[in-house]
Scaffold this motif. Sequence first.
Motif, PDB file in Angstrom:
ATOM      1  N   MET A   1       0.817  -1.070   0.025  1.00 55.30           N
ATOM      2  CA  MET A   1      -0.038   0.010  -0.254  1.00 55.30           C
ATOM      3  C   MET A   1       0.732   1.176   0.017  1.00 55.30           C
ATOM      4  SD  MET A   1      -2.669  -1.434   2.906  1.00 55.30           S
ATOM      5  CE  MET A   1      -4.050  -0.035   2.471  1.00 55.30           C
ATOM      6  N   LYS A   2       0.482   2.058  -0.520  1.00 53.66           N
ATOM      7  CA  LYS A   2       1.132   3.416  -0.939  1.00 53.66           C
ATOM      8  C   LYS A   2       0.235   4.659  -0.970  1.00 53.66           C
ATOM      9  CE  LYS A   2       1.584   3.406  -5.846  1.00 53.66           C
ATOM     10  NZ  LYS A   2       2.254   3.283  -6.883  1.00 53.66           N
ATOM     11  N   GLN A   3       0.917   5.722  -0.591  1.00 53.10           N
ATOM     12  CA  GLN A   3       0.215   7.136  -0.614  1.00 53.10           C
ATOM     13  C   GLN A   3       0.108   7.734  -2.005  1.00 53.10           C
ATOM     14  OE1 GLN A   3       1.202   9.294   2.816  1.00 53.10           O
ATOM     15  NE2 GLN A   3       0.141   8.281   4.382  1.00 53.10           N
ATOM     16  N   LEU A   4      -1.038   8.612  -2.227  1.00 59.84           N
ATOM     17  CA  LEU A   4      -1.261   9.260  -3.405  1.00 59.84           C
ATOM     18  C   LEU A   4      -1.671  10.538  -3.181  1.00 59.84           C
ATOM     19  CD1 LEU A   4      -2.935   6.510  -5.675  1.00 59.84           C
ATOM     20  CD2 LEU A   4      -0.408   7.136  -5.747  1.00 59.84           C
ATOM     21  N   ARG A   5      -1.489  11.667  -3.706  1.00 59.77           N
ATOM     22  CA  ARG A   5      -1.795  12.827  -3.852  1.00 59.77           C
ATOM     23  C   ARG A   5      -3.261  12.927  -4.450  1.00 59.77           C
ATOM     24  NH1 ARG A   5       0.356  15.330   0.457  1.00 59.77           N
ATOM     25  NH2 ARG A   5      -0.026  17.324  -0.648  1.00 59.77           N
ATOM     26  N   THR A   6      -4.098  12.692  -3.734  1.00 59.71           N
ATOM     27  CA  THR A   6      -5.492  12.897  -4.277  1.00 59.71           C
ATOM     28  C   THR A   6      -6.379  13.465  -3.018  1.00 59.71           C
ATOM     29  OG1 THR A   6      -5.175  10.695  -5.606  1.00 59.71           O
ATOM     30  CG2 THR A   6      -7.468  11.830  -5.462  1.00 59.71           C
ATOM     31  N   ALA A   7      -6.932  14.450  -3.408  1.00 57.41           N
ATOM     32  CA  ALA A   7      -7.819  15.001  -2.355  1.00 57.41           C
ATOM     33  C   ALA A   7      -9.376  14.197  -2.259  1.00 57.41           C
ATOM     34  CB  ALA A   7      -8.275  16.392  -2.762  1.00 57.41           C
ATOM     35  N   CYS A   8      -9.669  14.046  -1.006  1.00 56.05           N
ATOM     36  CA  CYS A   8     -11.045  13.536  -0.661  1.00 56.05           C
ATOM     37  C   CYS A   8     -12.159  14.556  -0.780  1.00 56.05           C
ATOM     38  CB  CYS A   8     -11.006  13.004   0.987  1.00 56.05           C
ATOM     39  SG  CYS A   8     -12.447  12.396   1.403  1.00 56.05           S
ATOM     40  N   SER A   9     -13.136  14.028  -1.399  1.00 51.93           N
ATOM     41  CA  SER A   9     -14.277  14.996  -1.713  1.00 51.93           C
ATOM     42  C   SER A   9     -15.261  15.157  -0.613  1.00 51.93           C
ATOM     43  CB  SER A   9     -15.172  14.219  -2.620  1.00 51.93           C
ATOM     44  OG  SER A   9     -15.712  12.887  -2.115  1.00 51.93           O
ATOM     45  N   CYS A  11     -13.992  15.204   3.377  1.00 53.78           N
ATOM     46  CA  CYS A  11     -13.105  15.926   4.096  1.00 53.78           C
ATOM     47  C   CYS A  11     -12.023  16.807   3.625  1.00 53.78           C
ATOM     48  CB  CYS A  11     -12.709  15.134   5.182  1.00 53.78           C
ATOM     49  SG  CYS A  11     -11.246  14.005   4.687  1.00 53.78           S
ATOM     50  N   LYS A  12     -11.886  16.836   2.308  1.00 56.63           N
ATOM     51  CA  LYS A  12     -10.933  17.641   1.787  1.00 56.63           C
ATOM     52  C   LYS A  12      -9.547  17.417   2.119  1.00 56.63           C
ATOM     53  CE  LYS A  12     -14.147  19.720  -0.067  1.00 56.63           C
ATOM     54  NZ  LYS A  12     -14.792  19.306  -1.585  1.00 56.63           N
ATOM     55  N   SER A  13      -9.269  16.204   2.751  1.00 59.19           N
ATOM     56  CA  SER A  13      -7.861  15.620   2.908  1.00 59.19           C
ATOM     57  C   SER A  13      -7.297  14.978   1.736  1.00 59.19           C
ATOM     58  CB  SER A  13      -8.077  14.651   3.974  1.00 59.19           C
ATOM     59  OG  SER A  13      -6.832  14.293   4.506  1.00 59.19           O
ATOM     60  N   GLU A  14      -6.023  15.416   2.055  1.00 50.85           N
ATOM     61  CA  GLU A  14      -5.056  14.899   0.624  1.00 50.85           C
ATOM     62  C   GLU A  14      -4.056  13.520   1.201  1.00 50.85           C
ATOM     63  OE1 GLU A  14      -2.343  17.881  -0.724  1.00 50.85           O
ATOM     64  OE2 GLU A  14      -4.149  18.923  -1.683  1.00 50.85           O
ATOM     65  N   GLU A  15      -4.597  12.863   2.628  1.00 51.88           N
ATOM     66  CA  GLU A  15      -3.747  12.012   2.854  1.00 51.88           C
ATOM     67  C   GLU A  15      -4.902  10.586   2.543  1.00 51.88           C
ATOM     68  OE1 GLU A  15      -0.961  11.632   4.373  1.00 51.88           O
ATOM     69  OE2 GLU A  15      -0.686  13.836   4.078  1.00 51.88           O
ATOM     70  N   VAL A  16      -4.414  10.041   1.387  1.00 52.74           N
ATOM     71  CA  VAL A  16      -5.234   8.983   1.070  1.00 52.74           C
ATOM     72  C   VAL A  16      -4.331   7.744   0.620  1.00 52.74           C
ATOM     73  CG1 VAL A  16      -7.010  10.475  -0.228  1.00 52.74           C
ATOM     74  CG2 VAL A  16      -4.732   9.742  -1.570  1.00 52.74           C
ATOM     75  N   ILE A  17      -4.854   6.444   0.743  1.00 52.23           N
ATOM     76  CA  ILE A  17      -4.217   5.202   0.691  1.00 52.23           C
ATOM     77  C   ILE A  17      -4.664   4.409  -0.512  1.00 52.23           C
ATOM     78  CG2 ILE A  17      -3.558   2.958   1.907  1.00 52.23           C
ATOM     79  CD1 ILE A  17      -3.872   4.370   4.632  1.00 52.23           C
ATOM     80  N   THR A  18      -3.824   3.769  -1.009  1.00 54.19           N
ATOM     81  CA  THR A  18      -4.090   2.985  -2.312  1.00 54.19           C
ATOM     82  C   THR A  18      -4.043   1.462  -1.940  1.00 54.19           C
ATOM     83  OG1 THR A  18      -3.397   4.773  -3.664  1.00 54.19           O
ATOM     84  CG2 THR A  18      -3.533   2.401  -4.716  1.00 54.19           C
ATOM     85  N   ASP A  19      -4.981   0.756  -1.932  1.00 56.97           N
ATOM     86  CA  ASP A  19      -5.058  -0.612  -1.607  1.00 56.97           C
ATOM     87  C   ASP A  19      -5.113  -1.470  -3.182  1.00 56.97           C
ATOM     88  OD1 ASP A  19      -5.247  -3.212  -1.015  1.00 56.97           O
ATOM     89  OD2 ASP A  19      -6.732  -2.930   0.456  1.00 56.97           O
ATOM     90  N   HIS A  20      -3.911  -1.802  -3.390  1.00 64.02           N
ATOM     91  CA  HIS A  20      -3.696  -2.564  -4.733  1.00 64.02           C
ATOM     92  C   HIS A  20      -4.501  -4.029  -4.823  1.00 64.02           C
ATOM     93  CE1 HIS A  20      -0.991   0.461  -6.723  1.00 64.02           C
ATOM     94  NE2 HIS A  20      -0.389   0.582  -5.315  1.00 64.02           N
ATOM     95  N   GLU A  21      -4.590  -4.483  -3.685  1.00 62.22           N
ATOM     96  CA  GLU A  21      -5.319  -5.933  -3.751  1.00 62.22           C
ATOM     97  C   GLU A  21      -6.721  -5.545  -4.192  1.00 62.22           C
ATOM     98  OE1 GLU A  21      -4.734  -8.056  -0.153  1.00 62.22           O
ATOM     99  OE2 GLU A  21      -2.519  -8.216  -0.390  1.00 62.22           O
ATOM    100  N   SER A  22      -7.422  -4.730  -3.315  1.00 59.67           N
ATOM    101  CA  SER A  22      -8.855  -4.585  -3.876  1.00 59.67           C
ATOM    102  C   SER A  22      -9.098  -3.552  -4.870  1.00 59.67           C
ATOM    103  CB  SER A  22      -9.626  -4.121  -2.235  1.00 59.67           C
ATOM    104  OG  SER A  22      -9.079  -2.756  -1.908  1.00 59.67           O
TER     105      SER A  22
END
Length: 320
Positions: A1-9, A11-22
């Motif tokens: 799992m790694k972090q990507l620079r994408t904003a949440c719609s 809470c507007k947070s840019e701390e997101v996690i990418t789960d490559h398995e799911s």
Amino acid sequence: MKQLRTACSACKSEEVITDHESGEIICSNCGLVISDNIQDRDNWWMSLGTRGSDLEANGVLPISLARHDKGLSTTIGRPNKDASGHVLDSDMRSRMERLRRWDFRIKASNSHDGNLKDAFAQLDSLKDKLQLPETVVEKTAYIYRKAQTRGLVRGRTISAVLDAALYIACRELGIPKSLKEIAGANNVKHKTLAKSYRLLIVELDVKIPTVDPTKCIIKVSNKVNLEERTKRRAIVLMSQLISMEVTAGKDPMGMAAAVLYISCMNSGEKRTQSDIARAAGITEMTLRNRCRSIKDLEPDSVPISIVRKGHQTNHTIFRA
């Protein structure tokens, strides 16, 4: 799992996690699933120092097992000029056209490549229909290539063997996809798919992990649009049943549907047995039987109406 620079719609947070398995992009702050169909990129793209869009524009594609030639073959075009920029005469153009035609014929006569072309064309269609992540597609292509090398495709339909490989890949990567769902997406009979699945398991000596019922809860609850509190109660109840080893030998989808139905009644959220059973791909009789088996374990904590359909008499919450 790694972090990507994408904003949440939300809470507007840019701390997101990418789960490559799911194949999901999840906000680490509020838990919102931003996307459930990510497209992975191979690491060698980044080492070239060029953006992926520029490479695609120049005709360069990443190496992938989901292509019949793994992205390594070349094609003879129809050049009008040589390497020095001089215009070719008619005799040289006819020679190049003859070479190009024979190159195409030799590639088309290869039955091995033709089989992989048909299989991976279907796999690309299944990827869009079932919203599969790139990791599942690559794993499916790897399993199918092994089956073809062992001669397991001969005498069987490409669709059945490919769907069986896809189901094995989903099980290994923890993606909650059922045989019935995959068979319906590729128009294959459930019995034929199950037979091909058992063949690959035996011949390839694959160790299939058990399905996590918690992921089935999330899948079914998203289909019927349940509230978050209902999902959490269902997950708590399922964790208790797993610790009591009640789920051993039971269909994960059936157990997930029963736990969700119990949680709906406890939280007061109105959902019928037919709605949940349809979302889980089971019958209402299976749902009632699973609910009855749970009620026998905790008779004071499960509403009686799960057994007597339409007679809601109790609304106690399962003890956490």
